[in-house]
Design a protein around this motif. Structure first.
Motif, PDB file in Angstrom:
ATOM      1  N   ASN A  56       0.827  -1.221   0.000  1.00 41.04           N
ATOM      2  CA  ASN A  56       0.000   0.000   0.000  1.00 41.04           C
ATOM      3  C   ASN A  56       0.854   1.262   0.000  1.00 41.04           C
ATOM      4  O   ASN A  56       0.509   2.265  -0.617  1.00 41.04           O
ATOM      5  N   VAL A  57       1.956   1.186   0.716  1.00 42.01           N
ATOM      6  CA  VAL A  57       2.806   2.375   0.868  1.00 42.01           C
ATOM      7  C   VAL A  57       3.680   2.560  -0.371  1.00 42.01           C
ATOM      8  O   VAL A  57       3.983   3.695  -0.773  1.00 42.01           O
ATOM      9  N   MET A  58       4.043   1.445  -1.002  1.00 40.93           N
ATOM     10  CA  MET A  58       4.941   1.474  -2.169  1.00 40.93           C
ATOM     11  C   MET A  58       4.486   2.484  -3.240  1.00 40.93           C
ATOM     12  O   MET A  58       5.266   3.366  -3.611  1.00 40.93           O
ATOM     13  N   PRO A  59       3.215   2.376  -3.738  1.00 36.72           N
ATOM     14  CA  PRO A  59       2.839   3.323  -4.791  1.00 36.72           C
ATOM     15  C   PRO A  59       2.736   4.769  -4.306  1.00 36.72           C
ATOM     16  O   PRO A  59       2.778   5.697  -5.117  1.00 36.72           O
ATOM     17  N   LEU A  60       2.615   4.955  -3.004  1.00 33.08           N
ATOM     18  CA  LEU A  60       2.427   6.316  -2.481  1.00 33.08           C
ATOM     19  C   LEU A  60       3.749   7.059  -2.256  1.00 33.08           C
ATOM     20  O   LEU A  60       3.898   8.216  -2.646  1.00 33.08           O
ATOM     21  N   TYR A  61       4.698   6.392  -1.605  1.00 32.49           N
ATOM     22  CA  TYR A  61       5.875   7.138  -1.128  1.00 32.49           C
ATOM     23  C   TYR A  61       7.236   6.551  -1.503  1.00 32.49           C
ATOM     24  O   TYR A  61       8.258   7.167  -1.257  1.00 32.49           O
ATOM     25  N   PHE A  62       7.236   5.346  -2.088  1.00 34.66           N
ATOM     26  CA  PHE A  62       8.505   4.647  -2.322  1.00 34.66           C
ATOM     27  C   PHE A  62       9.427   5.453  -3.258  1.00 34.66           C
ATOM     28  O   PHE A  62      10.608   5.654  -2.986  1.00 34.66           O
ATOM     29  N   GLU A  63       8.825   5.942  -4.354  1.00 36.05           N
ATOM     30  CA  GLU A  63       9.661   6.606  -5.351  1.00 36.05           C
ATOM     31  C   GLU A  63      10.329   7.856  -4.775  1.00 36.05           C
ATOM     32  O   GLU A  63      11.511   8.100  -4.971  1.00 36.05           O
ATOM     33  N   ARG A  64       9.515   8.610  -4.025  1.00 36.45           N
ATOM     34  CA  ARG A  64      10.060   9.852  -3.478  1.00 36.45           C
ATOM     35  C   ARG A  64      11.248   9.571  -2.538  1.00 36.45           C
ATOM     36  O   ARG A  64      12.266  10.261  -2.571  1.00 36.45           O
ATOM     37  N   VAL A  65      11.085   8.535  -1.729  1.00 35.51           N
ATOM     38  CA  VAL A  65      12.159   8.217  -0.779  1.00 35.51           C
ATOM     39  C   VAL A  65      13.392   7.698  -1.521  1.00 35.51           C
ATOM     40  O   VAL A  65      14.515   8.130  -1.267  1.00 35.51           O
ATOM     41  N   THR A  66      13.173   6.802  -2.497  1.00 36.58           N
ATOM     42  CA  THR A  66      14.348   6.215  -3.166  1.00 36.58           C
ATOM     43  C   THR A  66      15.062   7.256  -4.043  1.00 36.58           C
ATOM     44  O   THR A  66      16.285   7.269  -4.107  1.00 36.58           O
ATOM     45  N   GLU A  67      14.267   8.134  -4.695  1.00 38.32           N
ATOM     46  CA  GLU A  67      14.908   9.179  -5.501  1.00 38.32           C
ATOM     47  C   GLU A  67      15.803  10.048  -4.625  1.00 38.32           C
ATOM     48  O   GLU A  67      16.911  10.421  -5.001  1.00 38.32           O
ATOM     49  N   SER A  68      15.280  10.356  -3.439  1.00 39.02           N
ATOM     50  CA  SER A  68      16.030  11.204  -2.525  1.00 39.02           C
ATOM     51  C   SER A  68      17.317  10.511  -2.059  1.00 39.02           C
ATOM     52  O   SER A  68      18.388  11.123  -2.007  1.00 39.02           O
TER      53      SER A  68
END
Ligand SMILES: NC(=O)c1ccc[n+]([C@@H]2O[C@H](COP(=O)([O-])OP(=O)(O)OC[C@H]3O[C@@H](n4cnc5c(N)ncnc54)[C@H](O)[C@@H]3O)[C@@H](O)[C@H]2O)c1
Ligand SMILES: [Zn+2]
Length: 328
Positions: free
Chosen positions: A5-17
């Protein structure tokens, strides 16, 4: 480590950072929900970390609620005999409670949190805006723990909550709410990291709450609902035993109900006995009960488990009598 559930919401932002800061990332996504806090998922995570050739200078980042935090935390505590661990909690419960204090664990089929370790995160990064995507039920569950902090430690905070008993109003002051809760937990954990004394105050509502979770086989009642009903019932118990003033109950019931949390849950004496540990399997004759000395201050009270259970049984039979009277 995150969940589906969290993956599509916040994963990209955290990993990009993280990538932007020069880190190499390996990720692992688990199915959402309590069943993932299990030994099978732990083994899968250990193996994924090993295949990614994790070293002792790497770190595990837990992005999600308490389930992700507890599982990833225990994996970090154990892989290569322990590596660094960062919490990025995204539920209200995880932001005010599970991400702070260093308890990590997985469940066994015979009970919750039975295997774990004390493993402090190197950092806890809380972005309150992640709460905006939480379903109402999940937000409500976290509020049970928020109310608990007010009950056990801070009467002024409790009064504040009762005057702002709506999700929208809590969100308007969310930084104050999160800070107040984390600061209370920080104080209790710093005083008693390994749960030998003062930290046990955090168990308010949990002794009987566990009975409700058990009664519903962990499916009917969420942890937050069980804790809310547990806080009300333990307050009734404290009143009955002369430990808590009678006027403490109504404000707690009212506050829990305002957030849609139950103030009582039906439960058999047998389930109460199992949760209290008053059965053949458990050893130790005493229980450390948490009672409210008054609203905003809890105290620990050692007593025989048999007396505790007797008081519970008196309370439930009194309630049944009352129920029958009002029906007739
Ligand atoms: N370690 C401790 O000290 C401690 C303390 C209290 C509770 N816990 C543990 O925490 C667990 C419960 O944690 P929880 O209530 O966070 O449950 P959870 O991790 O299962 O999260 C609840 C649900 O919310 C979803 N979710 C998470 N963040 C979201 C977001 N920002 N937006 C939308 N959906 C989101 C999750 O996918 C999940 O479906 C239990 O296993 C409990 O034992 C541990
Ligand atoms: Zn809890």
């Amino acid at each position: 480590v995150t969940d589906e559930n969290v993956m599509p919401l916040y994963f990209e932002r955290v990993t990009e950072s993280l990538k932007g800061a020069g880190f190499q990332i390996f990720s692992h996504c688990i199915p959402a929900g309590e069943p993932s806090k299990c030994v099978d998922q732990l083994i899968a995570l250990w193996e994924k970390m090993s295949l990614g050739q994790i070293t002792r200078t790497d770190a595990v980042v837990a992005l999600g609620g308490g389930v992700v935090g507890d599982l990833a935390g225990f994996a970090a505590a154990t892989i290569l005999r322990g590596i660094d661990f960062i919490q990025i909690p995204t539920t209200l419960l995880a932001q005010v409670d599970s991400s702070v204090g260093g308890k990590t664990a997985v469940d066994l089929s015979v009970g919750k949190n039975l295997v774990g370790a004390f493993w402090q995160p190197k950092a806890v990064l809380i972005d309150p805006r992640t709460l905006e995507t939480l379903p109402n039920g999940t937000f409500r569950d976290g509020m049970a723990e928020v109310i608990k902090y007010g009950c056990i430690w801070d009467g002024i905070f409790l009064k504040y909550l009762s005057e702002h008993a709506k999700r929208s109003e809590i969100m308007e002051a969310i930084e104050l709410v999160l800070y107040t809760c984390c600061d209370i937990k920080r104080h209790l954990v710093e005083t008693d990291e390994h749960d030998a004394g003062l930290r046990k105050l955090l168990n308010f509502g949990h002794t009987l709450g566990h009975a409700y979770e058990l009664a519903g086989q962990y499916k009917i009642w969420t942890h937050g609902q069980a804790v809310a009903a547990g806080m009300c019932m333990e307050t009734r118990l404290g009143i009955q035993l002369g430990q808590t003033p009678p006027d403490a109950l109504e404000p707690i019931e009212h506050l829990c109900a305002s957030f849609g949390l139950p103030t009582s849950i039906p439960c058999s004496l047998e389930d109460y006995a199992t949760a209290i540990g008053h059965d053949k399997k458990s050893s130790g004759l005493n229980i450390t009960a948490v009672f409210l000395d008054h609203l905003g201050k809890a105290k620990l009270h050692d007593m025989p488990k048999s007396d505790y259970l007797l008081a519970v049984s008196k309370l439930i039979s009194g309630k049944e009598r009352k129920g029958k009277k009002s029906k007739s």
